[in-house]
Write a protein that holds these residues in place. Sequence first.
Motif, mmCIF file in Angstrom:
data_model
loop_
_atom_site.group_PDB
_atom_site.id
_atom_site.type_symbol
_atom_site.label_atom_id
_atom_site.label_comp_id
_atom_site.label_asym_id
_atom_site.label_seq_id
_atom_site.Cartn_x
_atom_site.Cartn_y
_atom_site.Cartn_z
ATOM 1 N N GLY A 1 36.838 42.210 41.327
ATOM 2 C CA GLY A 1 36.811 42.649 39.933
ATOM 3 C C GLY A 1 37.130 41.528 38.971
ATOM 4 O O GLY A 1 36.518 41.408 37.895
ATOM 5 N N THR A 2 38.101 40.678 39.338
ATOM 6 C CA THR A 2 38.491 39.575 38.451
ATOM 7 C C THR A 2 37.353 38.582 38.263
ATOM 8 O O THR A 2 37.060 38.152 37.134
ATOM 9 C CB THR A 2 39.717 38.859 39.033
ATOM 10 O OG1 THR A 2 40.801 39.776 39.125
ATOM 11 C CG2 THR A 2 40.128 37.689 38.159
ATOM 12 N N LEU A 3 36.702 38.206 39.347
ATOM 13 C CA LEU A 3 35.639 37.197 39.243
ATOM 14 C C LEU A 3 34.423 37.735 38.504
ATOM 15 O O LEU A 3 33.735 36.984 37.803
ATOM 16 C CB LEU A 3 35.258 36.714 40.638
ATOM 17 C CG LEU A 3 36.381 35.958 41.382
ATOM 18 C CD1 LEU A 3 35.931 35.559 42.772
ATOM 19 C CD2 LEU A 3 36.817 34.734 40.586
ATOM 20 N N ILE A 4 34.164 39.042 38.664
ATOM 21 C CA ILE A 4 33.057 39.626 37.898
ATOM 22 C C ILE A 4 33.347 39.536 36.406
ATOM 23 O O ILE A 4 32.503 39.116 35.596
ATOM 24 C CB ILE A 4 32.822 41.077 38.327
ATOM 25 C CG1 ILE A 4 32.245 41.122 39.744
ATOM 26 C CG2 ILE A 4 31.883 41.792 37.367
ATOM 27 C CD1 ILE A 4 32.180 42.517 40.317
ATOM 28 N N ILE B 1 40.796 47.112 39.526
ATOM 29 C CA ILE B 1 41.975 46.505 40.156
ATOM 30 C C ILE B 1 43.130 47.497 40.173
ATOM 31 O O ILE B 1 43.860 47.611 41.172
ATOM 32 C CB ILE B 1 42.362 45.213 39.414
ATOM 33 C CG1 ILE B 1 41.223 44.206 39.482
ATOM 34 C CG2 ILE B 1 43.634 44.618 39.990
ATOM 35 C CD1 ILE B 1 41.429 42.980 38.599
ATOM 36 N N ILE B 2 43.327 48.227 39.076
ATOM 37 C CA ILE B 2 44.398 49.224 39.015
ATOM 38 C C ILE B 2 44.233 50.253 40.126
ATOM 39 O O ILE B 2 45.187 50.589 40.844
ATOM 40 C CB ILE B 2 44.407 49.918 37.633
ATOM 41 C CG1 ILE B 2 44.874 48.946 36.556
ATOM 42 C CG2 ILE B 2 45.301 51.151 37.656
ATOM 43 C CD1 ILE B 2 44.756 49.499 35.151
ATOM 44 N N ALA B 3 43.011 50.783 40.276
ATOM 45 C CA ALA B 3 42.771 51.813 41.290
ATOM 46 C C ALA B 3 43.057 51.281 42.689
ATOM 47 O O ALA B 3 43.697 51.956 43.509
ATOM 48 C CB ALA B 3 41.327 52.319 41.185
ATOM 49 N N GLY C 1 30.120 48.430 37.786
ATOM 50 C CA GLY C 1 29.824 48.556 36.362
ATOM 51 C C GLY C 1 29.800 47.228 35.631
ATOM 52 O O GLY C 1 28.825 46.908 34.929
ATOM 53 N N PRO C 2 30.869 46.406 35.751
ATOM 54 C CA PRO C 2 30.820 45.103 35.078
ATOM 55 C C PRO C 2 29.673 44.220 35.543
ATOM 56 O O PRO C 2 29.164 43.402 34.770
ATOM 57 C CB PRO C 2 32.185 44.480 35.438
ATOM 58 C CG PRO C 2 33.071 45.635 35.736
ATOM 59 C CD PRO C 2 32.188 46.670 36.341
#
Length: 661
Positions: free
Chosen positions: A544-547, A287-289, A82-83
């Motif tokens: 996820g963080t880098l996106i 990240i949570i999931a 998504g991001p």
Amino acid sequence: MNRYAFALRMARQDALRVKGRTALVLCMIGLPIGVVVTLAVLRATTMAQDTKEGVPAPSGAELAVLAMIIAMVVLQVVLLAGPAFVVDVRRRRRELALVEASGGAGRHLRAVVLASGLLLGGIAAVAGAALGIASAAVTKQVAESDGGEPLGPFTVPWLMIAVTMLLGAGSGVLAALVPAWQAGRMDVVAALAGRREPPGRGRRGWPIAGGVLVLAGTVFSLVGVEVMREFGAAVGAAAIIIGLVLACPWIVGMSGRLARGLPLPLRLAVRDGARNRARTAPAIAAIIAAVAGVTALAIGGASDFRQERIEYQAQLPMGSALVRPQSQNAEAAGPAIMRDLPGVPVTTLRGLPWEGSSCYAEDTSQCRSVSFAAEDDGMAGFNLMDNVVGGAREARLLLGRDDPAVTAALDAGKIVLFGAAPKAGGKVDATITYWADDQQHTAGTVPDLPAVAAQGDPHVEAIVPPKVAERIAAKTGLRIETQAYGVDRADHRVTKAEQARLEKTMKAFGPYDDTVYVERGFTGSFGKITLVLGAAAAILALGGTLIATSLAAADARPDLATLQAVGARPRTGRLLTMGQAGVTAAIGCWLGIAGGLVPGLAVTRPLTEGVNQPGFPRHGTIVDIPWLLMLALAFGIPLVAAVFAGAVTGGRLPATGRMAT
């Protein structure tokens, strides 16, 4: 040309133009699909073998858990991809604005974005399915090589794979839904002028629904294990993860209020994430999931592993070895064993047939066994062999020490019983039985044999002196046969190289892989599993963080230009990027650990409260939290994310012009 063909054409051109982003999205969707397909093919292959062997089909609970795992994989794909589509829409704002300025409507812009999701999702699904089938074939080949047990005929569940491919393509469309909705509501004038649009308002009902789901999942995890066992904890974990995902935008927004006392780069990073929840929240939710699932699996797996270590029972005295060829080849295997262990004293273990020994006669009445009727002390565990014929040497091999009482009894012609006591007067009866028509029949009895009870558990029922064994064999027609070969630790300790050589030699005397056993204590390790779980969490969290960081960096260029204009140092841009990456990863990892903690603790009860080893005392629920992994998730991943983001960010601030508005 209708709008759908036009949208697909633009999606194709953009995918070819921005190859890096295309490859990233294909990997994010295709790799999870490949993993699911690999597991599905291997499962279908083993089920085909189980069906041949009459093993019952999996239960409804197992199928439900499998469906839930697939659903969570799709959710993870949507949250990660998504991001990426949000970044894509931001990058293409001017292009999309030109489409609308040329006469297009909001539905045309939505179609363009959704077409990108469908195109990339479809390609990733096909590629992932092909990769999964190939990986399953390679895995089967590797597992069956070198004499491994066959998994079964290679079976491809085409229906399940087709459904998985549809889910993969659908996940691409789902990931593009919110960006498509944002594109359809885009301010064309602001996009053409290069101005940013203000962030949208969050939905007030989502935090409440998320909180309710988290609470319900917590209760279900703790209570559901009573009835539904591991499935109850799995359902509770899914509810907690979905609840945290729904509440994530609110949590990100609230974090901005706590940034007042932080240093400037961190304060800017936290407030930027809170102000732009549309790009930050999905990445944190992904990240949570990932971290919540890894936390629950790690706690359950570590507790289960600790139970195995606690309940471990040595089969032999530490350092001793036992070789058990197939019964019909036992005599022939002796010379080969002695050739592999030159100069090592090898003890031949002979015995009377017992109920678990091999018998290849078609008439089951010929498969007779001997048991000694005695009073069981209720502490018996597993037995390597029931009846061993021998004297002091065999007793020392099995007990690991010289026992004067056992030696004296064997020299006196008395049967030595373990885990049982003889009748009054020191006598025991040898009962000869066989099975026929699913019933046990008694073929005869040799009464009043002298016997004594001994301490210890050498994992045999009795040691029978040779003369007594010959007497039993003469009266019953049974044969005393070679059953195994042992190496006493007092004589020699078999090395791993010698064990490997013996295992290779024993393949010529039978198809089994467990014919050679050397007692080395509990040698299992949870370290590799911990590394795999940590690596999976790190890859998903860093992705996820880098996106999110790349999107934040693109949005923050005007702010960085302002900082440069008021005298900020060049490293401020790098520190801001590092702060954005660290904050995103930290919030996601900390909430993920909190979300996976309760299901992980709850699942330990059905996993460990029972006793797996016969004869082992009850111990209750065993809980083992892998604190090193938890610390790595909580602090290691945010630190790595911040350092990596800083390493790939330029030190000089961009010279961006600011337009008066």
